[in-house]
Design a protein around this motif. Sequence first.
Motif, PDB file in Angstrom:
ATOM      1  N   LYS A 289      -1.701   8.656   8.312  1.00 32.71           N
ATOM      2  CA  LYS A 289      -0.643   8.608   9.320  1.00 32.71           C
ATOM      3  C   LYS A 289      -0.914   9.476  10.522  1.00 32.71           C
ATOM      4  O   LYS A 289      -0.116   9.531  11.441  1.00 32.71           O
TER       5      LYS A 289
ATOM      6  N   ARG B  54      -3.040   2.639  -5.470  1.00 36.21           N
ATOM      7  CA  ARG B  54      -2.772   1.840  -4.271  1.00 36.21           C
ATOM      8  C   ARG B  54      -1.271   1.780  -3.971  1.00 36.21           C
ATOM      9  O   ARG B  54      -0.839   1.904  -2.837  1.00 36.21           O
ATOM     10  N   GLN B  55      -0.469   1.541  -5.013  1.00 34.61           N
ATOM     11  CA  GLN B  55       0.974   1.396  -4.781  1.00 34.61           C
ATOM     12  C   GLN B  55       1.729   2.692  -5.070  1.00 34.61           C
ATOM     13  O   GLN B  55       2.947   2.698  -5.154  1.00 34.61           O
ATOM     14  N   GLY B  56       0.994   3.774  -5.193  1.00 34.89           N
ATOM     15  CA  GLY B  56       1.616   5.061  -5.504  1.00 34.89           C
ATOM     16  C   GLY B  56       0.754   5.755  -6.548  1.00 34.89           C
ATOM     17  O   GLY B  56       0.237   5.082  -7.456  1.00 34.89           O
TER      18      GLY B  56
ATOM     19  N   LYS C   3      -3.889   6.374   1.141  1.00 33.86           N
ATOM     20  CA  LYS C   3      -3.093   5.950   2.319  1.00 33.86           C
ATOM     21  C   LYS C   3      -2.139   6.974   2.873  1.00 33.86           C
ATOM     22  O   LYS C   3      -1.852   6.964   4.057  1.00 33.86           O
ATOM     23  N   GLN C   4      -1.664   7.896   2.044  1.00 30.67           N
ATOM     24  CA  GLN C   4      -0.668   8.830   2.596  1.00 30.67           C
ATOM     25  C   GLN C   4      -1.254   9.753   3.659  1.00 30.67           C
ATOM     26  O   GLN C   4      -0.535  10.433   4.356  1.00 30.67           O
TER      27      GLN C   4
ATOM     28  N   ARG D  24      -4.432  -5.796  -3.837  1.00 28.14           N
ATOM     29  CA  ARG D  24      -5.307  -4.734  -4.350  1.00 28.14           C
ATOM     30  C   ARG D  24      -4.644  -3.981  -5.473  1.00 28.14           C
ATOM     31  O   ARG D  24      -3.517  -3.513  -5.327  1.00 28.14           O
TER      32      ARG D  24
ATOM     33  N   LEU E 286       0.812  -1.223   0.000  1.00 25.78           N
ATOM     34  CA  LEU E 286       0.000   0.000   0.000  1.00 25.78           C
ATOM     35  C   LEU E 286       0.840   1.265   0.000  1.00 25.78           C
ATOM     36  O   LEU E 286       0.308   2.362  -0.042  1.00 25.78           O
ATOM     37  N   GLY E 287       2.165   1.085   0.044  1.00 28.94           N
ATOM     38  CA  GLY E 287       3.009   2.271  -0.116  1.00 28.94           C
ATOM     39  C   GLY E 287       2.795   3.355   0.924  1.00 28.94           C
ATOM     40  O   GLY E 287       2.728   4.533   0.599  1.00 28.94           O
ATOM     41  N   MET E 288       2.659   2.962   2.200  1.00 25.49           N
ATOM     42  CA  MET E 288       2.621   4.007   3.238  1.00 25.49           C
ATOM     43  C   MET E 288       4.029   4.362   3.674  1.00 25.49           C
ATOM     44  O   MET E 288       4.254   5.357   4.328  1.00 25.49           O
TER      45      MET E 288
ATOM     46  N   ASP F 278      -9.479   3.312  -0.864  1.00 28.57           N
ATOM     47  CA  ASP F 278      -8.208   3.930  -1.268  1.00 28.57           C
ATOM     48  C   ASP F 278      -8.465   5.219  -2.055  1.00 28.57           C
ATOM     49  O   ASP F 278      -7.623   6.116  -2.074  1.00 28.57           O
ATOM     50  N   GLN F 279      -9.623   5.304  -2.733  1.00 24.90           N
ATOM     51  CA  GLN F 279      -9.964   6.548  -3.449  1.00 24.90           C
ATOM     52  C   GLN F 279     -10.561   7.554  -2.478  1.00 24.90           C
ATOM     53  O   GLN F 279     -10.282   8.746  -2.556  1.00 24.90           O
TER      54      GLN F 279
ATOM     55  N   ARG G 230     -10.350   0.968   6.851  1.00 24.22           N
ATOM     56  CA  ARG G 230      -9.998   2.278   7.418  1.00 24.22           C
ATOM     57  C   ARG G 230     -11.244   3.126   7.726  1.00 24.22           C
ATOM     58  O   ARG G 230     -12.012   3.469   6.846  1.00 24.22           O
TER      59      ARG G 230
END
Lengths: 463, 196
Positions: free
Chosen positions: B31, A431-433, B27-28, A426, A407-409, B22-23, B83
Amino acid sequence: MLDKIWERHLVYSQEKQPDLIYIDLHLLHEVTSPQAFEGLRTAKRQVRRPDLTFATVDHNVPTTDRSLPIHDELARNQIAALRENSKDFGVTLYDIDSAEQGIVHVIAPELGLTQPGMTIVCGDSHTSTHGAFGTLAFGIGTSQVEHVLATQCLTMDKPKSMQIKLSGNLKPGVTAKDVILGIIAKIGIDGGSEHVIEYTGDAIRNLSMEERMTICNMSIEAGARAGMISPDDTTISYLLERIKTSDINNSDSIIDNWMELPSDEGCTFDRVIEIDAESLEPCVTWGTNPEMSIPITESIPDPQDADSPEAQDAMERALFYMGLEPGIPIQNISIDRVFIGSCTNSRLSDLQAAATIVNGKKVHENVKAMVVPGSTAIKKQAEELGLHKIFLDAGFEWRESGCSMCLGMNPDILNPGERCASTSNRNFEGRQGKGGRTHLVSPAMAAGSAIAGHFVDVREWLD
Amino acid sequence: MRPFTSHTGQVVPLDRTDVDTDQIIPKQFLKRIERTGYGQFLFYDWRRQEDGSLDPEFCLNREEFQEGSILVAGKNFGCGSSREHAPWALMDYGFRVIISSSFADIFKSNCYENGLLPLELSERGTARLLTLAEKSCTVTVDLVAQQVMDGQGWREEFQIDPYVRNSLIKGLDRITHTLSLEEHIGSYENERDSRS
Ligand code: SF4
């Protein structure tokens, strides 16, 4: 089996209200727990059962040299928060430098924490992984994490049951990842919605525990609440190797108890789907959700052939994002990156499958490839077997364990437009960037693509 | 939890199916260690063009939808991760109701925990609303009467679990409720622990 586990965990039930069920194992990680602990503090509550609660750091951790401080301030804070919360509330934490650290769904089975018949929750949708042991295991949100911390219980309605029966045998070269991608392509990404899927049939029985985990792991990608496989001799021998016998007073009676779990002959499910194992092929996803996959021998589908305007729209959007045209054989598509890792496919057998393909070959010059073991323990085992040498000699990066590019956090991400063969779960947009293009595949297929520089049918590489 | 009885607001159309978490919130932005402040990151990538500027075509960026508080979207909204940042972001942005013909299970329960109403309408009703919203429309979602109406004669009933409905209306705190069952938890626990 769902009914039996539910029955055993029923704390309280009243008509017209959801049931109150007891949770045997609560797993935590740094991303979805801080607000839950904060809630406890504000309400002046304690963790009811710290002995049934375990935490690790996986989502944010760097997979490069861990002796260095973490660059990303927010990630560092989140990890520090979990450290402090675990200490304050008496929860066991497998911290970044611990030998037990790893992706939460990889380490719990590895440490023998996951056992048949349990109810298991974690603030993470891939908690469904643990169902491979005949447990009811599912992901929850942060408010529910707080609820379980405070009460060790959850209120919920019993989900519906679905049986997916995989009869016959898998063809050679078809892996667990291909099985679950094939299933999701058949039933759709919301095909399991509101249900717990129990996987049955000979093809499932013949799988190892690690393969079963791959299948249950991705149940959530079919929208299911959880996935499960009933315990058998394979389950028991896996566990007996891992559970300290000193922890078990009477192992015979515990095993007897586990063996009472399998669904009774002739029991009914709310839905039943039968799939002929022989019909499954190695798969690659071409689109932006896990349902959009095709066998490696086929070409990118045409949105014109979609069965509804909405589906056509979704396909067109996916092809645009992925930068693909209909009709191109998937094997002609070249890639820039390869990621072998994630809670779906980062266990020892996954790394072995990839290493078998890679052995003695070199990663294609246009490809940047990395292997991220699922846990610190797996990394060590792989190194004892010399797998890291095979990967390093071929030109792969060999990293520390964590979620990494799943997930590239952490800093492991794709650049915009980069195309990646990934063993994760996924392929959502970004998702990966941001702008990254993910194709989900098995470890063997990822390894083969790394060498060839494009997708390949690895069956042609197996002797 | 903020109680929910009835809400009237402008509808924002997001004509896409299988909108994943995710949309909703990439994820960024996960945090942070707080529950608040996620609204600015809602649909972060979809709101932006390749060069990083806001995409004027995307529904949230359109002038006419700036006051919107009800989101309508295609089937299987909220699929993907667990999430809770997804409903936090939607609420923080100003949404009180999400309408779709179906929702992913974990997302739905996360909404309930926060007093955000995930409203399941028929496919026809959802499609109709998507079209209406394009031309701008305001609807009232009445949880007590279990109906949506646009004040122009359109009205549709919806189903919701009675227990959930009641909890939302009262803004019930689930932990407090469960703790009131301590007697049952305690006796279950005693029996459980004596077995192992
Ligand atoms: S490996 Fe990926 S899917 Fe698994 S827990 Fe980590 S981020 Fe989630």
